[in-house]
Scaffold this motif. Structure first.
Motif, short mmCIF file in Angstrom:
data_model
loop_
_atom_site.label_atom_id
_atom_site.label_comp_id
_atom_site.label_asym_id
_atom_site.label_seq_id
_atom_site.Cartn_x
_atom_site.Cartn_y
_atom_site.Cartn_z
N ALA A 1 19.59 114.53 37.23
CA ALA A 1 19.04 114.35 38.58
C ALA A 1 18.42 112.96 38.70
O ALA A 1 18.56 112.30 39.74
N CYS A 2 17.77 112.54 37.65
CA CYS A 2 17.18 111.21 37.64
C CYS A 2 18.26 110.14 37.69
O CYS A 2 18.20 109.19 38.49
N ALA B 1 21.27 110.45 38.81
CA ALA B 1 21.95 110.51 40.11
C ALA B 1 21.10 109.85 41.19
O ALA B 1 21.63 109.26 42.13
N ALA B 2 19.78 109.96 41.08
CA ALA B 2 18.91 109.35 42.08
C ALA B 2 19.02 107.83 42.02
O ALA B 2 19.00 107.16 43.04
N PHE B 3 19.13 107.29 40.81
CA PHE B 3 19.21 105.84 40.68
C PHE B 3 20.64 105.33 40.85
O PHE B 3 20.84 104.23 41.36
N PRO C 1 23.71 106.86 42.37
CA PRO C 1 24.43 107.95 43.04
C PRO C 1 25.94 107.74 43.08
O PRO C 1 26.68 108.71 43.23
N TYR D 1 18.96 115.88 47.84
CA TYR D 1 18.57 116.42 46.54
C TYR D 1 17.88 117.76 46.63
O TYR D 1 17.23 118.09 47.61
N LEU E 1 14.30 119.70 41.55
CA LEU E 1 14.63 118.70 40.53
C LEU E 1 13.85 117.42 40.75
O LEU E 1 13.38 116.79 39.79
N ALA E 2 13.70 117.02 42.00
CA ALA E 2 12.91 115.82 42.27
C ALA E 2 11.48 116.02 41.75
O ALA E 2 10.91 115.13 41.10
N VAL F 1 11.45 115.83 37.98
CA VAL F 1 11.62 114.47 37.47
C VAL F 1 10.33 113.67 37.68
O VAL F 1 9.88 112.94 36.78
N CYS G 1 10.56 105.64 40.71
CA CYS G 1 11.13 106.98 40.66
C CYS G 1 11.04 107.62 42.04
O CYS G 1 12.03 108.18 42.55
N ALA H 1 13.53 106.12 44.35
CA ALA H 1 14.90 106.52 44.07
C ALA H 1 15.21 107.88 44.71
O ALA H 1 16.30 108.09 45.23
N PHE H 2 14.23 108.78 44.68
CA PHE H 2 14.46 110.09 45.27
C PHE H 2 14.23 110.11 46.77
O PHE H 2 14.90 110.84 47.50
#
Lengths: 223, 223
Positions: free
Chosen positions: A202-203, A205-207, A209, B164, B168-169, B172, B203, B206-207
């Motif tokens: 998930a991390c 993918a967030a950075f 994608p 998302y 999960l966010a 993280v 972080c 990113a989310f």
DNA sequence: TCCCATTTTGAATGATCAGTCAATATTCTG
DNA sequence: CAGAATATTGACTGATCATTCAAAATGGGA
């Protein structure tokens, strides 16, 4: 390690003599398990020796002092960790997404990510007297790890034209991996490795994608 | 705490008698500092008492056993931590971005995020004997923290229509905060709080890119 | 002021544990 | 097989440390 593991499991099958290196390795494994079970503070040489089915005098014979045993155990853990991710990178395809995936998965390799090893790492992190020791013996490994992570993030960033500073992405990924390890120790309902892996994906993918989803790297893609 | 801190700093200004609660608090602070300096394993009651400028018999008088002292110290840390983030949330505007910002900043409050407290937390995490203790006394606080984090992430997710899974966010973000704390302990060139904060904002950005940048929450925005 | 309850001290006690070492066992070498 | 080299055992020692407790100090109330 297989030889030692096999020998140490069998109760009575202990050969009287083992090679110097094998016996030391056996005692290091016993130290990891003892730290995990009893904690660093209450780990005694007698505990370690008993767990290995040996007498405590032998620990001093092979390691001279308790401190040296604990130091060598930390060095072993650090080298094992390093060898694991280096091998994982070498085995993976040389695309940045596959490399990052390999680096992430390496952390959850069942040989490395055992509850005993997690607990031992955590104990060493927490021991103040170990901090100079840690930096002396493991600092260069940590730095190398971060350089590897950073290099991969830089390649991903240029491929995907992401707006982020790759240094920050690398740092967040690293602390996420560390934090998940810690979580696996301290949570009362510890996650499975699969859940831990999903959290890290998930991390990623967030950075990144364009390259990652919650299930891992996307099959193949340019920018 | 201010009263005790003031008293314990002055070398000779110790009043002979302090209220029961104040004396206990003084000993708990001394315990945190001793764990940070000497490590959990080598913390003795004499160390703790000396650091507080008292005789070691007094520790047993106030806490009965070493184990109870260490337990109460952990409980204090946990409650202090909880009170800090709860207060931060209450003081912040009730928009999800501001709430998340408050929760993140609370972790780096200079009263909470001292090197002694970081080291003490880390030591407790690493002590196996403390794990059942930790879950018994701190598990509910951790769960409450995660619920707060999750609630905020859910509001952000619906506001920003992010793709998302908010769970999960939240996870993280939490492990990133934990990992950064751990990093501040183990790195040989420890970051400043400002660098740590930037890492966590990276972080969050990113989310939740509509709500956060590397410098914190964006001034004001809907979806 | 003089008691009395409470707090504080520090010497004494006993348990634990790391490190030592002499005796014994095992394997290797010739 | 003999003898040397090495590994292993476990009793012993000394140090450390948590805990106890009797004596002393303190502060509050009558």
């Amino acid at each position: 390690m297989n030889e030692v593991a096999a020998k140490s499991k069998g109760d009575s099958a202990q050969p009287r003599k083992l090679s110097r290196a094998a016996r030391r390795q056996q005692l290091i494994e016993a130290t990891i398990e003892t730290i995990a079970e009893r904690g660093y503070a209450r780990t005694t040489l007698t505990d370690v020796a008993n767990r290995a089915g040996l007498s405590h005098g032998l620990v001093n014979f092979h390691f001279e002092t308790k401190e040296k045993l604990l130091t060598e155990t930390l060095v072993f853990l650090s080298e094992e960790y390093r060898a694991n991710w280096v091998a994982a990178l070498a085995a993976a395809p040389d695309t940045p997404a596959q490399q990052l995936d390999a680096l992430i998965r390496a952390d959850f390799n069942p040989e490395i990510c055992t509850s005993a090893r997690l607990a031992a790492w955590c104990a060493y992190w927490g021991e103040a007297q170990c901090r100079p020791l840690y930096q002396e013996h493991c600092g260069s490994n940590d730095a190398e790890y971060f350089r590897a992570m950073l290099g991969i993030c830089e390649r991903l960033a240029s491929e995907g034209r992401y707006g982020y500073n790759p240094t920050l992405a690398a740092r967040v990924l690293r602390v996420t991996l560390e934090g998940v390890w810690l979580d696996m120790m301290t949570m009362n309902t510890p996650y499975s490795r699969a859940e831990a892996l999903t959290t890290v994906y998930a991390c990623a993918a967030a950075f990144f994608p364009h390259h990652f989803t919650l299930d891992g790297p996307k099959p193949a893609e340019g920018a």
